[in-house]
Write a protein that holds these residues in place. Sequence first.
Motif, PDB file in Angstrom:
ATOM      1  N   TYR A   1       0.662  -0.828   0.157  1.00  0.00           N
ATOM      2  CA  TYR A   1       0.018   0.021  -0.080  1.00  0.00           C
ATOM      3  C   TYR A   1       1.030   0.785  -0.068  1.00  0.00           C
ATOM      4  CZ  TYR A   1      -4.033  -2.776   0.729  1.00  0.00           C
ATOM      5  OH  TYR A   1      -4.666  -3.888   1.118  1.00  0.00           O
ATOM      6  N   GLU A   2       2.399   1.850   0.277  1.00  0.00           N
ATOM      7  CA  GLU A   2       2.896   2.119  -0.101  1.00  0.00           C
ATOM      8  C   GLU A   2       2.089   3.116  -1.594  1.00  0.00           C
ATOM      9  OE1 GLU A   2       7.150   1.543   0.178  1.00  0.00           O
ATOM     10  OE2 GLU A   2       7.106   1.426   2.950  1.00  0.00           O
ATOM     11  N   GLY A   3       3.356   4.046  -1.175  1.00  0.00           N
ATOM     12  CA  GLY A   3       2.615   5.370  -2.198  1.00  0.00           C
ATOM     13  C   GLY A   3       1.905   6.475  -2.405  1.00  0.00           C
ATOM     14  N   GLU A   4       1.435   7.252  -3.483  1.00  0.00           N
ATOM     15  CA  GLU A   4       0.785   8.437  -2.771  1.00  0.00           C
ATOM     16  C   GLU A   4      -0.235   8.730  -3.374  1.00  0.00           C
ATOM     17  OE1 GLU A   4       2.386  12.492  -4.958  1.00  0.00           O
ATOM     18  OE2 GLU A   4       1.170  11.850  -6.811  1.00  0.00           O
ATOM     19  N   TYR A   5      -1.071   9.348  -2.176  1.00  0.00           N
ATOM     20  CA  TYR A   5      -2.740   9.143  -2.142  1.00  0.00           C
ATOM     21  C   TYR A   5      -3.188  10.189  -2.410  1.00  0.00           C
ATOM     22  CZ  TYR A   5      -2.802   4.363  -0.446  1.00  0.00           C
ATOM     23  OH  TYR A   5      -2.733   2.928  -1.195  1.00  0.00           O
ATOM     24  N   GLN A   6      -3.926  11.480  -2.747  1.00  0.00           N
ATOM     25  CA  GLN A   6      -5.349  11.664  -2.921  1.00  0.00           C
ATOM     26  C   GLN A   6      -6.515  11.989  -3.237  1.00  0.00           C
ATOM     27  OE1 GLN A   6      -4.686  13.782  -6.375  1.00  0.00           O
ATOM     28  NE2 GLN A   6      -4.999  16.327  -5.247  1.00  0.00           N
ATOM     29  N   CYS A   7      -7.339  12.393  -1.814  1.00  0.00           N
ATOM     30  CA  CYS A   7      -8.427  12.243  -1.927  1.00  0.00           C
ATOM     31  C   CYS A   7      -9.164  13.293  -2.967  1.00  0.00           C
ATOM     32  CB  CYS A   7      -8.967  12.373  -0.416  1.00  0.00           C
ATOM     33  SG  CYS A   7      -8.482  11.358   0.832  1.00  0.00           S
ATOM     34  N   SER A   8     -10.719  13.214  -3.417  1.00  0.00           N
ATOM     35  CA  SER A   8     -11.717  13.619  -4.004  1.00  0.00           C
ATOM     36  C   SER A   8     -12.691  13.980  -3.593  1.00  0.00           C
ATOM     37  CB  SER A   8     -10.891  13.368  -5.710  1.00  0.00           C
ATOM     38  OG  SER A   8     -11.848  12.433  -5.605  1.00  0.00           O
ATOM     39  N   ALA A   9     -13.698  15.100  -3.434  1.00  0.00           N
ATOM     40  CA  ALA A   9     -14.952  14.548  -3.296  1.00  0.00           C
ATOM     41  C   ALA A   9     -16.095  15.706  -4.586  1.00  0.00           C
ATOM     42  CB  ALA A   9     -15.040  14.954  -1.982  1.00  0.00           C
ATOM     43  N   ARG A  10     -17.298  15.093  -5.023  1.00  0.00           N
ATOM     44  CA  ARG A  10     -17.568  15.442  -5.897  1.00  0.00           C
ATOM     45  C   ARG A  10     -18.884  15.696  -5.521  1.00  0.00           C
ATOM     46  NH1 ARG A  10     -15.604  11.073  -8.395  1.00  0.00           N
ATOM     47  NH2 ARG A  10     -13.306  12.075 -10.193  1.00  0.00           N
ATOM     48  N   ASN A  11     -19.413  16.893  -6.216  1.00  0.00           N
ATOM     49  CA  ASN A  11     -21.090  17.114  -6.476  1.00  0.00           C
ATOM     50  C   ASN A  11     -21.549  18.104  -7.185  1.00  0.00           C
ATOM     51  OD1 ASN A  11     -19.739  19.603  -5.759  1.00  0.00           O
ATOM     52  ND2 ASN A  11     -20.695  19.472  -3.630  1.00  0.00           N
ATOM     53  N   ASP A  12     -22.849  18.472  -7.511  1.00  0.00           N
ATOM     54  CA  ASP A  12     -23.003  19.105  -8.854  1.00  0.00           C
ATOM     55  C   ASP A  12     -22.218  20.276  -9.118  1.00  0.00           C
ATOM     56  OD1 ASP A  12     -25.058  17.694  -8.781  1.00  0.00           O
ATOM     57  OD2 ASP A  12     -26.794  18.488  -7.775  1.00  0.00           O
ATOM     58  N   TYR A  13     -21.550  20.915  -8.136  1.00  0.00           N
ATOM     59  CA  TYR A  13     -21.161  22.630  -7.727  1.00  0.00           C
ATOM     60  C   TYR A  13     -19.313  22.201  -8.457  1.00  0.00           C
ATOM     61  CZ  TYR A  13     -25.165  23.987  -5.897  1.00  0.00           C
ATOM     62  OH  TYR A  13     -26.571  23.792  -5.164  1.00  0.00           O
ATOM     63  N   GLY A  14     -18.591  20.830  -8.350  1.00  0.00           N
ATOM     64  CA  GLY A  14     -17.436  20.508  -8.512  1.00  0.00           C
ATOM     65  C   GLY A  14     -16.459  18.916  -8.163  1.00  0.00           C
ATOM     66  N   THR A  15     -15.804  19.523  -8.011  1.00  0.00           N
ATOM     67  CA  THR A  15     -15.133  18.318  -7.400  1.00  0.00           C
ATOM     68  C   THR A  15     -13.893  19.307  -6.950  1.00  0.00           C
ATOM     69  OG1 THR A  15     -15.062  16.698  -9.014  1.00  0.00           O
ATOM     70  CG2 THR A  15     -12.776  16.524  -7.768  1.00  0.00           C
ATOM     71  N   ALA A  16     -13.895  18.922  -5.318  1.00  0.00           N
ATOM     72  CA  ALA A  16     -12.780  19.123  -4.622  1.00  0.00           C
ATOM     73  C   ALA A  16     -11.018  18.175  -4.518  1.00  0.00           C
ATOM     74  CB  ALA A  16     -13.381  19.617  -3.436  1.00  0.00           C
ATOM     75  N   LEU A  17     -10.264  18.607  -4.168  1.00  0.00           N
ATOM     76  CA  LEU A  17      -8.851  17.580  -4.065  1.00  0.00           C
ATOM     77  C   LEU A  17      -8.226  17.703  -3.040  1.00  0.00           C
ATOM     78  CD1 LEU A  17      -7.506  17.763  -7.714  1.00  0.00           C
ATOM     79  CD2 LEU A  17      -9.159  15.468  -6.615  1.00  0.00           C
TER      80      LEU A  17
END
Length: 115
Positions: free
Chosen positions: A21-37
Amino acid sequence: MRSRSGTLTMDFRYSGRAEDYEGEYQCSARNDYGTALSHKIFLRVSMMESIPQNKRVSQGLNGDLYFSNVMRSDARFDYICNARFLFTHTIQQKNPITIKVMTSKYQGTTLYLLL
């Protein structure tokens, strides 16, 4: 990942290796208004290596290490104290400590001094 929780959980108790599981991670959240990272993080697995206790190395009740008959091989730059709490599945890590072993001649005998 637990659905809709926003929490990434990795459970190594039953299968897989932590190193997988080593490596780079990034979370994202999406809705009708766009995506946040989120910010990217890098997950690195460190293996804890116990210091073998023997006639020369012992641990006090308070967790301190005691060396007798210091040897040149005791010198390290990365002694780290880790406290592991099984109930909460957390590890508390202290900053690395450097131990220097200096040699000194005394009446024809080499002495190793722990600094």
